[in-house]
Design a protein around this motif. Sequence first.
Motif, PDB file in Angstrom:
ATOM      1  N   ASP A 116     -10.193   1.597  -3.732  1.00  0.00           N
ATOM      2  CA  ASP A 116     -10.233   3.053  -3.573  1.00  0.00           C
ATOM      3  C   ASP A 116      -8.836   3.671  -3.581  1.00  0.00           C
ATOM      4  O   ASP A 116      -8.672   4.829  -3.243  1.00  0.00           O
ATOM      5  N   ARG A 117      -7.843   2.905  -3.962  1.00  0.00           N
ATOM      6  CA  ARG A 117      -6.467   3.395  -3.987  1.00  0.00           C
ATOM      7  C   ARG A 117      -5.871   3.123  -5.375  1.00  0.00           C
ATOM      8  O   ARG A 117      -6.094   2.074  -5.962  1.00  0.00           O
ATOM      9  N   ASN A 118      -5.131   4.063  -5.901  1.00  0.00           N
ATOM     10  CA  ASN A 118      -4.424   3.939  -7.184  1.00  0.00           C
ATOM     11  C   ASN A 118      -5.357   3.705  -8.374  1.00  0.00           C
ATOM     12  O   ASN A 118      -4.940   3.179  -9.399  1.00  0.00           O
ATOM     13  N   GLY A 121      -6.202  -1.161  -2.425  1.00  0.00           N
ATOM     14  CA  GLY A 121      -6.932  -1.019  -1.170  1.00  0.00           C
ATOM     15  C   GLY A 121      -8.270  -1.722  -1.250  1.00  0.00           C
ATOM     16  O   GLY A 121      -8.360  -2.872  -1.679  1.00  0.00           O
ATOM     17  N   LYS A 151       0.811  -1.219   0.000  1.00  0.00           N
ATOM     18  CA  LYS A 151       0.000   0.000   0.000  1.00  0.00           C
ATOM     19  C   LYS A 151       0.843   1.267   0.000  1.00  0.00           C
ATOM     20  O   LYS A 151       0.403   2.300  -0.478  1.00  0.00           O
ATOM     21  N   ASP A 152       2.071   1.193   0.498  1.00  0.00           N
ATOM     22  CA  ASP A 152       2.915   2.382   0.565  1.00  0.00           C
ATOM     23  C   ASP A 152       3.846   2.546  -0.631  1.00  0.00           C
ATOM     24  O   ASP A 152       4.622   3.500  -0.688  1.00  0.00           O
TER      25      ASP A 152
END
Length: 163
Positions: free
Chosen positions: A103-105, A100, A38-39
């Motif tokens: 909802d991420r990237n 996620g 995620k990071d």
Amino acid sequence: MMKYIFFAAGLALAAPALSAPDTDGSAAEHPEARPYEKDANASQNVDAALTRAVAADKRVLLVMGANWCHDSRGLAGWFEKPRFAAMLKSKYEVVYVDVGQRDRNIDIAQRFGIEKIVGTPTVLVLSPRGALLNPKSAPTWRNAASRDEADIFAYFDQFTPEL
């Protein structure tokens, strides 16, 4: 009392059979991996893969998934097996992007023509210049853990761009 003893003994004998792995092939056995970070700087990783793909005349395999997702982990696990790893290394630059809870990237998927992530994993096959080659099948991998190993291998080994 005797009835309960026989009942308990019967349950004890049946328990191993109830928990034994399915051997008739109805439940797919697959390895699992957790490559979705995620990071990570996903955009930078995708750009680097595209640069390497141009230099090596390979495609980019962009796997958008998450470590919480059984199917994302299953597909990544297959990709780590020696047979898959050798084939993928010769044909693709592989990039894992964490989405996620979808909802991420998402901007990365949109960059290549996928407006939203409807299931994980979503698997984009890109040309070295970033053209999406599998717009129809990209979102269809959300059942990757239950797919047949040979079918998964054949799809990526003999990949043909969709019209």
